[in-house]
Design an enzyme around this catalytic site. Sequence first.
Site, short mmCIF file in Angstrom:
data_model
loop_
_atom_site.label_atom_id
_atom_site.label_comp_id
_atom_site.label_asym_id
_atom_site.label_seq_id
_atom_site.Cartn_x
_atom_site.Cartn_y
_atom_site.Cartn_z
N ASP A 153 39.37 32.83 71.32
CA ASP A 153 38.20 31.97 71.14
C ASP A 153 37.04 32.70 70.49
O ASP A 153 36.97 33.92 70.47
CB ASP A 153 37.72 31.46 72.51
CG ASP A 153 37.10 32.57 73.36
OD1 ASP A 153 37.77 33.58 73.60
OD2 ASP A 153 35.92 32.43 73.76
N ARG A 174 40.51 27.90 70.49
CA ARG A 174 41.71 28.33 71.20
C ARG A 174 42.91 27.44 70.86
O ARG A 174 44.05 27.85 70.97
CB ARG A 174 41.51 28.25 72.72
CG ARG A 174 40.44 29.17 73.28
CD ARG A 174 40.56 29.18 74.80
NE ARG A 174 39.37 29.68 75.48
CZ ARG A 174 39.14 30.97 75.75
NH1 ARG A 174 39.99 31.88 75.36
NH2 ARG A 174 38.05 31.33 76.40
N LYS A 229 44.60 45.39 68.57
CA LYS A 229 43.55 45.74 67.63
C LYS A 229 43.09 47.14 68.00
O LYS A 229 42.16 47.30 68.79
CB LYS A 229 42.41 44.73 67.83
CG LYS A 229 41.77 44.22 66.56
CD LYS A 229 40.87 43.07 66.93
CE LYS A 229 39.63 43.05 66.11
NZ LYS A 229 38.76 41.94 66.48
N LYS A 276 41.56 33.07 79.94
CA LYS A 276 42.21 31.90 79.36
C LYS A 276 43.02 32.23 78.11
O LYS A 276 43.89 31.47 77.71
CB LYS A 276 41.15 30.86 78.96
CG LYS A 276 40.32 30.39 80.10
CD LYS A 276 39.18 29.47 79.55
CE LYS A 276 38.07 29.41 80.56
NZ LYS A 276 36.77 29.44 79.90
N GLY A 277 42.69 33.35 77.47
CA GLY A 277 43.23 33.61 76.13
C GLY A 277 44.74 33.60 76.02
O GLY A 277 45.29 33.17 75.00
N GLU A 288 49.11 39.18 77.54
CA GLU A 288 47.75 39.06 76.99
C GLU A 288 47.80 38.51 75.57
O GLU A 288 48.81 38.64 74.88
CB GLU A 288 47.08 40.44 76.96
CG GLU A 288 46.05 40.65 78.06
CD GLU A 288 44.79 39.81 77.88
OE1 GLU A 288 44.85 38.72 77.28
OE2 GLU A 288 43.73 40.25 78.35
N ASP A 289 46.71 37.94 75.13
CA ASP A 289 46.63 37.51 73.73
C ASP A 289 46.20 38.65 72.82
O ASP A 289 46.70 38.78 71.71
CB ASP A 289 45.68 36.30 73.57
CG ASP A 289 44.29 36.55 74.16
OD1 ASP A 289 44.14 37.45 75.02
OD2 ASP A 289 43.36 35.84 73.77
N PHE A 297 37.23 39.36 63.05
CA PHE A 297 37.04 38.47 64.19
C PHE A 297 38.05 37.34 64.10
O PHE A 297 37.93 36.44 63.29
CB PHE A 297 35.62 37.93 64.27
CG PHE A 297 35.32 37.44 65.66
CD1 PHE A 297 35.67 36.15 66.04
CD2 PHE A 297 34.78 38.29 66.61
CE1 PHE A 297 35.45 35.71 67.34
CE2 PHE A 297 34.56 37.86 67.91
CZ PHE A 297 34.89 36.58 68.28
N VAL A 298 39.09 37.42 64.95
CA VAL A 298 40.19 36.46 64.87
C VAL A 298 40.10 35.41 65.97
O VAL A 298 39.67 35.70 67.08
CB VAL A 298 41.56 37.18 64.93
CG1 VAL A 298 41.81 37.93 63.64
CG2 VAL A 298 41.65 38.12 66.12
N ASP A 314 41.64 44.76 72.63
CA ASP A 314 40.63 45.21 71.66
C ASP A 314 40.06 46.54 72.14
O ASP A 314 40.62 47.60 71.84
CB ASP A 314 39.57 44.12 71.53
CG ASP A 314 38.57 44.40 70.42
OD1 ASP A 314 38.82 45.29 69.60
OD2 ASP A 314 37.51 43.74 70.37
C1 PRP Z 1 39.48 38.48 75.58
C2 PRP Z 1 40.96 38.55 75.32
C3 PRP Z 1 41.39 39.71 76.19
C4 PRP Z 1 40.20 40.62 76.13
C5 PRP Z 1 40.46 41.73 75.16
O1 PRP Z 1 39.26 37.79 76.79
O2 PRP Z 1 41.61 37.35 75.72
O3 PRP Z 1 41.63 39.28 77.50
O4 PRP Z 1 39.09 39.83 75.70
O5 PRP Z 1 39.30 42.51 74.94
P1 PRP Z 1 39.13 43.99 75.43
O6 PRP Z 1 40.39 44.74 75.13
O7 PRP Z 1 37.98 44.47 74.59
O8 PRP Z 1 38.81 43.99 76.88
P2 PRP Z 1 37.84 37.21 77.22
O9 PRP Z 1 37.19 38.19 78.13
O10 PRP Z 1 37.08 36.79 76.01
O11 PRP Z 1 38.22 35.94 78.09
P3 PRP Z 1 39.12 34.71 77.60
O12 PRP Z 1 40.55 35.18 77.65
O13 PRP Z 1 38.85 33.64 78.58
O14 PRP Z 1 38.68 34.36 76.19
MG MG Z 2 37.33 35.23 75.01
MN MN Z 3 41.29 37.13 77.74
#
Ligand code: PRP
Ligand code: MG
Ligand code: MN
Length: 183
Positions: A160, A166, A132, A44-45, A100-101, A153-154, A104
């Site tokens: 989220d 969000r 990041k 969803k991000g 992507e948002d 932690f952003v 990490d």
């Molecule tokens: C978060 C974010 C990226 C991913 C990055 O998604 O939106 O998709 O984590 O982290 P990483 O590089 O350590 O894999 P999340 O899995 O929390 O799902 P969401 O988008 O629904 O919040």
């Molecule tokens: Mg998430």
């Molecule tokens: Mn995500």
Amino acid sequence: MSLLDDIQSVLYPEEDIQRRVREIGAELTEAYAGKAPLVVGVLKGAAPFMADLVRRMDLPLELDYMVVSSYGQATKTSGVVKIIKDLDFEIEGRDVIIVEDIIDTGLTLRYLADLLLRRNPRSLRIVTLLDKPHNRRVDIRPDIVGFVAPDEFVVGYGLDYAEKYRNLPFIGILKSRVYAGRA
Ligand code: PRP
Ligand code: MG
Ligand code: MN
């Protein structure tokens, strides 16, 4: 009682995000001139960034979405990427742009990029609003980065904590008391 009470400080104000989104939109418009890319949002991000970005791209593009999750309710990645919804479209021979948002650890995008590359797109590029690089666990290099984020932690603008925040129009640092004892 406001969402803002949980924010320690604003990292990227709405205006800065929107300016960067316009710049990236212009860059992609130029890079894909004469093409009709498939823009893939990672839900969803990525939803707010994707919605703003594609409106700044003057191209006959198409949209598709994947739903993946690795974090669940935790502040740290589980390391397991779950595909909840795959693409609707075939991507063989197509120019694909993943939106992507945040990147990490890189686990989500590494997994996703490998999955999509096996389907033989003509090209695959990765656009992320935030990078990041501090906790990277696998090698994944985005083609376009909005901002290189500090190791905090952003939340906000799609990002989220336990599914909340969000909808903030900016990106901020979450107060540690919000997630203390839950990470
Ligand atoms: C978060 C974010 C990226 C991913 C990055 O998604 O939106 O998709 O984590 O982290 P990483 O590089 O350590 O894999 P999340 O899995 O929390 O799902 P969401 O988008 O629904 O919040
Ligand atoms: Mg998430
Ligand atoms: Mn995500």
